[in-house]
Design a protein around this motif. Structure first.
Motif, short mmCIF file in Angstrom:
data_model
loop_
_atom_site.label_atom_id
_atom_site.label_comp_id
_atom_site.label_asym_id
_atom_site.label_seq_id
_atom_site.Cartn_x
_atom_site.Cartn_y
_atom_site.Cartn_z
N ILE A 69 0.84 -1.20 0.00
CA ILE A 69 0.00 0.00 0.00
C ILE A 69 0.87 1.25 0.00
O ILE A 69 1.79 1.39 0.81
N HIS A 70 0.59 2.16 -0.93
CA HIS A 70 1.21 3.48 -0.95
C HIS A 70 0.07 4.47 -1.21
O HIS A 70 -0.40 4.59 -2.35
N ALA A 71 -0.38 5.13 -0.17
CA ALA A 71 -1.56 6.00 -0.28
C ALA A 71 -1.34 7.31 0.46
O ALA A 71 -0.73 7.33 1.53
N GLU A 72 -1.84 8.40 -0.11
CA GLU A 72 -1.73 9.72 0.51
C GLU A 72 -3.02 10.49 0.32
O GLU A 72 -3.60 10.50 -0.78
N GLN A 73 -3.47 11.12 1.37
CA GLN A 73 -4.70 11.91 1.31
C GLN A 73 -4.48 13.18 0.48
O GLN A 73 -3.48 13.88 0.65
N THR A 74 -5.39 13.46 -0.44
CA THR A 74 -5.33 14.65 -1.30
C THR A 74 -6.70 15.31 -1.28
O THR A 74 -7.49 15.12 -2.22
N PRO A 75 -7.03 16.05 -0.23
CA PRO A 75 -8.38 16.58 -0.05
C PRO A 75 -8.89 17.39 -1.24
O PRO A 75 -8.15 18.15 -1.86
N PHE A 76 -10.15 17.17 -1.55
CA PHE A 76 -10.89 17.96 -2.54
C PHE A 76 -10.23 17.90 -3.93
O PHE A 76 -10.01 18.92 -4.56
N THR A 77 -9.94 16.70 -4.36
CA THR A 77 -9.37 16.50 -5.69
C THR A 77 -10.23 15.60 -6.56
O THR A 77 -9.90 15.35 -7.71
N PRO A 79 -13.95 15.78 -7.64
CA PRO A 79 -15.28 16.42 -7.63
C PRO A 79 -16.41 15.40 -7.80
O PRO A 79 -16.29 14.44 -8.57
N MET A 80 -17.47 15.61 -7.06
CA MET A 80 -18.66 14.78 -7.16
C MET A 80 -19.90 15.67 -7.20
O MET A 80 -20.62 15.81 -6.22
N PRO A 81 -20.13 16.34 -8.35
CA PRO A 81 -21.30 17.20 -8.45
C PRO A 81 -22.57 16.36 -8.47
O PRO A 81 -22.55 15.20 -8.91
N PRO A 82 -23.70 16.90 -7.99
CA PRO A 82 -23.84 18.26 -7.44
C PRO A 82 -23.64 18.31 -5.92
O PRO A 82 -23.55 19.37 -5.35
N THR A 83 -23.57 17.14 -5.26
CA THR A 83 -23.51 17.11 -3.80
C THR A 83 -22.20 17.62 -3.24
O THR A 83 -22.17 18.37 -2.26
N ALA A 84 -21.08 17.23 -3.85
CA ALA A 84 -19.76 17.64 -3.38
C ALA A 84 -18.93 18.07 -4.58
O ALA A 84 -18.03 17.35 -5.03
N PRO A 85 -19.23 19.26 -5.14
CA PRO A 85 -18.55 19.70 -6.36
C PRO A 85 -17.04 19.85 -6.21
O PRO A 85 -16.31 19.76 -7.20
N GLU A 86 -16.54 20.11 -4.99
CA GLU A 86 -15.10 20.22 -4.77
C GLU A 86 -14.47 18.87 -4.41
O GLU A 86 -13.25 18.76 -4.29
N GLY A 87 -15.29 17.88 -4.18
CA GLY A 87 -14.78 16.60 -3.71
C GLY A 87 -14.92 16.48 -2.20
O GLY A 87 -15.65 17.23 -1.56
N LEU A 88 -14.19 15.53 -1.63
CA LEU A 88 -14.28 15.25 -0.20
C LEU A 88 -12.94 15.46 0.50
O LEU A 88 -11.88 15.38 -0.12
N SER A 89 -12.98 15.70 1.81
CA SER A 89 -11.75 15.89 2.59
C SER A 89 -10.93 14.62 2.66
O SER A 89 -9.73 14.66 2.98
N THR A 90 -11.53 13.48 2.37
CA THR A 90 -10.83 12.19 2.44
C THR A 90 -10.36 11.69 1.08
O THR A 90 -9.88 10.56 0.98
N ASP A 91 -10.49 12.52 0.04
CA ASP A 91 -9.99 12.12 -1.27
C ASP A 91 -8.51 11.73 -1.16
O ASP A 91 -7.75 12.32 -0.38
N ALA A 92 -8.10 10.75 -1.94
CA ALA A 92 -6.73 10.25 -1.83
C ALA A 92 -6.26 9.70 -3.17
O ALA A 92 -7.04 9.51 -4.10
N ARG A 93 -4.96 9.46 -3.23
CA ARG A 93 -4.37 8.85 -4.42
C ARG A 93 -3.33 7.82 -3.96
O ARG A 93 -2.88 7.85 -2.81
N GLY A 94 -2.95 6.95 -4.86
CA GLY A 94 -1.96 5.94 -4.53
C GLY A 94 -2.31 4.61 -5.14
O GLY A 94 -3.21 4.50 -5.99
#
Length: 219
Positions: A69-77, A79-94
């Motif tokens: 596992i190689h994962a890092e949180q990348t908040p608001f990356t 987007p999930m319109p229309p409910t969360a157009p900026e994305g979520l605080s728990t967005d991540a990549r890896g």
């Protein structure tokens, strides 16, 4: 997607990181103080999980089961319109990789991390399968990790095998179908790391941007 216990068959091994002198005293040296600008420029700590490990799973005690596992949180990356157009605080990549070997047969999968949340030495994350010989591409897998410490081993949990079962979710033949895992949804870390381990960096989640007020739905 049909439920398959980890390592259930040989044909498809289930899937499963410190004397006073008289007179006026000399002025004490002034300690260097970081400027407001330099402090402000320091990047905020991001939650992350890194490592690889072999685990011991009670249902497949003699099998070789490994997770990377190689994962890092990348908040608001994400987007999930229309409910969360900026994305979520728990967005991540890896990336997430696992393999499960029984005898001469190995089941494996690679997946892209889409969500990560931490608490102390524990983390939960999800990843969407990109390549696998035992999982369908697009399937979301839920993983939990507990970093080892104070003589205790690390631990890991996964959203298939003995968890994430909906008794009413069956296919046309009456066989249980594994429900889809939602973002960051994972069970407690119920297996033990027997080789390797994971490093968990905790960070509090970021407050979401202000959203337009909407009416509360009535039930």
């Amino acid at each position: 997607m049909r439920i398959t216990t980890i390592g259930a068959t040989a044909a498809a091994v289930a899937v499963l990181a410190s004397p006073v002198a008289s007179g006026p005293a000399p002025a004490a040296p002034t300690a260097p103080v970081a400027s407001v600008a330099s402090v402000a420029s320091e990047p905020a700590k991001a939650a992350s999980v890194h490592g690889e490990a072999r685990i011991s799973y009670i249902e497949s005690i003699h099998d070789d089961i490994r997770f990377t596992i190689h994962a890092e949180q990348t908040p608001f990356t994400r987007p999930m319109p229309p409910t969360a157009p900026e994305g979520l605080s728990t967005d991540a990549r890896g990336t997430l990789k696992f393999s499960h070997t029984r005898g001469e047969v190995t089941g494996w999968a690679e997946a892209k991390v889409d969500c990560l949340v931490t608490s102390g030495r524990t983390a939960a994350l999800t990843a969407v399968v990109t390549k696998s010989n035992v999982e369908e591409p697009g399937a979301r897998l839920g993983i939990s990790v507990q970093q080892g410490g104070k003589g205790e081993p690390g631990r890991l949990g996964f959203s298939w095998g003995v968890v994430n079962v909906d008794p009413e979710n069956v296919d046309e033949n009456g066989q249980l179908v594994r429900p889809r895992a939602g973002s960051c949804m994972a069970p407690a870390p119920f297996t033990t790391v027997i080789k390797g381990g994971f490093k968990v960096v905790h960070a509090e989640i970021t407050k979401s941007p202000a959203q337009p007020e909407t009416a509360i739905p009535r039930h």
